[in-house]
Design a protein around this motif. Sequence first.
Motif, mmCIF file in Angstrom:
data_model
loop_
_atom_site.group_PDB
_atom_site.id
_atom_site.type_symbol
_atom_site.label_atom_id
_atom_site.label_comp_id
_atom_site.label_asym_id
_atom_site.label_seq_id
_atom_site.Cartn_x
_atom_site.Cartn_y
_atom_site.Cartn_z
ATOM 1 N N ALA A 20 0.809 -1.219 0.000
ATOM 2 C CA ALA A 20 0.000 0.000 0.000
ATOM 3 C C ALA A 20 0.844 1.271 0.000
ATOM 4 C CB ALA A 20 -0.936 0.006 1.206
ATOM 5 N N VAL A 21 1.989 1.252 0.680
ATOM 6 C CA VAL A 21 2.823 2.444 0.770
ATOM 7 C C VAL A 21 3.869 2.414 -0.337
ATOM 8 C CG1 VAL A 21 4.412 3.795 2.188
ATOM 9 C CG2 VAL A 21 2.460 2.623 3.253
ATOM 10 N N VAL A 22 3.825 3.416 -1.195
ATOM 11 C CA VAL A 22 4.748 3.516 -2.324
ATOM 12 C C VAL A 22 5.784 4.591 -1.992
ATOM 13 C CG1 VAL A 22 4.985 3.992 -4.787
ATOM 14 C CG2 VAL A 22 2.923 2.846 -3.905
ATOM 15 N N ALA A 23 7.046 4.196 -1.940
ATOM 16 C CA ALA A 23 8.131 5.120 -1.606
ATOM 17 C C ALA A 23 8.567 5.876 -2.857
ATOM 18 C CB ALA A 23 9.305 4.363 -1.004
ATOM 19 N N ILE A 24 8.480 7.189 -2.796
ATOM 20 C CA ILE A 24 8.890 8.037 -3.907
ATOM 21 C C ILE A 24 10.350 8.463 -3.687
ATOM 22 C CG2 ILE A 24 8.390 10.145 -5.199
ATOM 23 C CD1 ILE A 24 6.144 8.061 -5.287
ATOM 24 N N PRO A 25 11.196 8.339 -4.688
ATOM 25 C CA PRO A 25 12.607 8.713 -4.522
ATOM 26 C C PRO A 25 12.770 10.180 -4.152
ATOM 27 C CG PRO A 25 12.271 7.492 -6.579
ATOM 28 C CD PRO A 25 10.912 7.816 -6.046
ATOM 29 N N VAL A 26 13.899 10.460 -3.503
ATOM 30 C CA VAL A 26 14.221 11.831 -3.116
ATOM 31 C C VAL A 26 15.426 12.313 -3.914
ATOM 32 C CG1 VAL A 26 13.282 11.602 -0.799
ATOM 33 C CG2 VAL A 26 15.680 11.013 -1.213
ATOM 34 N N ASP A 27 15.587 13.627 -3.940
ATOM 35 C CA ASP A 27 16.727 14.212 -4.655
ATOM 36 C C ASP A 27 17.941 14.310 -3.728
ATOM 37 O OD1 ASP A 27 16.273 16.393 -2.996
ATOM 38 O OD2 ASP A 27 15.295 17.601 -4.543
ATOM 39 N N HIS A 28 18.961 15.001 -4.175
ATOM 40 C CA HIS A 28 20.196 15.128 -3.410
ATOM 41 C C HIS A 28 19.956 15.786 -2.054
ATOM 42 C CE1 HIS A 28 24.424 15.841 -2.489
ATOM 43 N NE2 HIS A 28 24.128 17.102 -2.250
ATOM 44 N N ASP A 29 18.962 16.651 -1.965
ATOM 45 C CA ASP A 29 18.645 17.336 -0.714
ATOM 46 C C ASP A 29 17.616 16.589 0.128
ATOM 47 O OD1 ASP A 29 20.373 19.521 -1.205
ATOM 48 O OD2 ASP A 29 18.895 20.364 -2.584
ATOM 49 N N LYS A 30 17.332 15.330 -0.247
ATOM 50 C CA LYS A 30 16.403 14.454 0.470
ATOM 51 C C LYS A 30 14.962 14.968 0.421
ATOM 52 C CE LYS A 30 19.983 12.026 1.438
ATOM 53 N NZ LYS A 30 20.264 10.795 0.659
ATOM 54 N N ARG A 31 14.613 15.614 -0.679
ATOM 55 C CA ARG A 31 13.258 16.107 -0.911
ATOM 56 C C ARG A 31 12.581 15.229 -1.954
ATOM 57 N NH1 ARG A 31 13.280 20.977 -3.470
ATOM 58 N NH2 ARG A 31 11.677 22.043 -2.255
ATOM 59 N N MET A 32 11.299 14.989 -1.783
ATOM 60 C CA MET A 32 10.569 14.145 -2.723
ATOM 61 C C MET A 32 10.709 14.669 -4.154
ATOM 62 S SD MET A 32 6.469 13.289 -2.973
ATOM 63 C CE MET A 32 6.268 12.797 -1.266
ATOM 64 N N GLN A 33 10.990 13.766 -5.075
ATOM 65 C CA GLN A 33 11.094 14.137 -6.486
ATOM 66 C C GLN A 33 9.691 14.206 -7.087
ATOM 67 O OE1 GLN A 33 13.815 11.743 -8.776
ATOM 68 N NE2 GLN A 33 15.387 11.758 -7.184
ATOM 69 N N THR A 34 9.273 15.392 -7.469
ATOM 70 C CA THR A 34 7.907 15.559 -7.961
ATOM 71 C C THR A 34 7.695 14.895 -9.313
ATOM 72 O OG1 THR A 34 8.536 17.740 -8.806
ATOM 73 C CG2 THR A 34 7.467 17.661 -6.657
ATOM 74 N N VAL A 35 8.753 14.784 -10.106
ATOM 75 C CA VAL A 35 8.622 14.067 -11.386
ATOM 76 C C VAL A 35 8.282 12.608 -11.120
ATOM 77 C CG1 VAL A 35 9.849 13.276 -13.446
ATOM 78 C CG2 VAL A 35 10.140 15.633 -12.654
ATOM 79 N N ALA A 36 8.953 12.019 -10.131
ATOM 80 C CA ALA A 36 8.680 10.623 -9.777
ATOM 81 C C ALA A 36 7.274 10.483 -9.187
ATOM 82 C CB ALA A 36 9.720 10.123 -8.791
ATOM 83 N N LEU A 37 6.840 11.472 -8.409
ATOM 84 C CA LEU A 37 5.488 11.437 -7.851
ATOM 85 C C LEU A 37 4.455 11.495 -8.962
ATOM 86 C CD1 LEU A 37 3.453 11.553 -5.517
ATOM 87 C CD2 LEU A 37 3.778 14.047 -5.480
ATOM 88 N N ALA A 38 4.654 12.391 -9.921
ATOM 89 C CA ALA A 38 3.719 12.500 -11.047
ATOM 90 C C ALA A 38 3.640 11.192 -11.803
ATOM 91 C CB ALA A 38 4.152 13.633 -11.974
#
Length: 480
Positions: A195-213
């Motif tokens: 159920a929980v999908v882990a979205i990758p983070v960028d170099h600053d450990k922030r969620m990558q919105t492209v991956a979320l989209a």
Amino acid sequence: MRSHLLNGLTAEHYRRSVTEGVERVAAKLATTDRPFTGVTVDALSPRIDAIDLDRPLGDTAAVLDELEDVYLRDAVYFHHPRYLAHLNCPVVIPAVLGEAVLSAVNSSLDTWDQSAGGTLIERRLVDWTAARIGLGPAADGVFTSGGTQSNLQALLLAREEAKSDSLAELRILTSEVSHFSVQKSAKLLGLGPDAVVAIPVDHDKRMQTVALAHELERCTKDGLVPMAVVATAGSTDFGSIDPLPEIAELCARHGVWLHVDAAYGCGLLASLRYRDRIDGIERADSVTVDYHKSFFQPVSSSAVLVRDAATLRHATYHAEYLNPRRMVQERIPNQVDKSLQTTRRFDALKLWLTLRTMGADGIGQLFDEVCDLAREGWKLLAADPRYDVVVEPSLSTLVFRYIPAAVTAPAEIDRANLHARKALFASGDAVVAGTKVAGRQYLKFTLLNPETTTADIAAVLDLIAGHAEQYLGVSLDRAS
């Protein structure tokens, strides 16, 4: 035994006992010269196990003497400037006063007839926080035991609002560095292991919105229902803040519930200089805040806020003995109608007295100071060839790793960092946290004490290096 019941007849006994206890704690705070004594489990356990709980001491002074031996002497003191480990803040005096008041009166915040003014104070603070966030006129919320409970309740509401007849179809999208309570909540809510999908983070450990989209589109394509996106405003390990405006836009486009876990980053709501770091939080459907992390409140003092008060109905159950349905028509304000808990402490009082004494700007100034301290600490680490620091701080957390000049084996460096943390804790000279980054062992400073200085940070870095070098020296001697 009635002499120990708190009432009008024992008010003087209460005053003397509490005063004696406060004096003991005050003396301890004034004389504590390090955050921990280094006591071990094996050393402390026998002292506690030897106490016969069926033979009371009867005298307050004797009880406090015993407490000194089994607790106060060896407690981990968060107020000390070299406690740099977890998300534990030193507390402000008005909040401690509130703790004393609420414990003595012992209101229960589930129903109006058990709390009266306490109910209205909590509601006022919920409104105040929702306004600081910018959730709008229909917002509401309730105090909780902490971020884990707040996240659970928010995801319960999201699950009930999701348009799906199958729990197996539901998905929660969150960054790979979000709090573990997201996974725990999914399990408690009966969702599947995927159920929980882990979205990758960028170099600053922030969620990558492209991956979320991409993941939102994949859910639609595969017939799955994204019931919520959980954005983090202050990750536990890095203090990182996800790009909230972009995430909010994606959630709006796909009709997905947006929950912002601001358990740590909520201090920015009072910030005098850094409030813009959580711009976009006003578009959330629900928000977690932990006042006991970054508003300098004693545990526990937390809340979950929602944009639409009507969604709190998913946590509502009516019991004839407690909150019958007729009370809704009679406009009797029962907080249990909004809460996962029934009996609940008046934790809101601590924040109320803090705001009435210091004001929001006073809290914000303290939080800004620790954010500034983290920036200075990052500069120290970045300039120190002994250390590798992961990201520039968004809040007040620094994650770093000791890198010895003469050792290149990653596993040996891992062991040196782990040993340094344990040895430092055992010495009692400072307390730091640890975590893993890309499978490797790192150390962590969580800076929530405005009394901590850059000199403290530099001294602890030297202590860490000394313990690591000692370990590596012994290890090399054994190898040879």
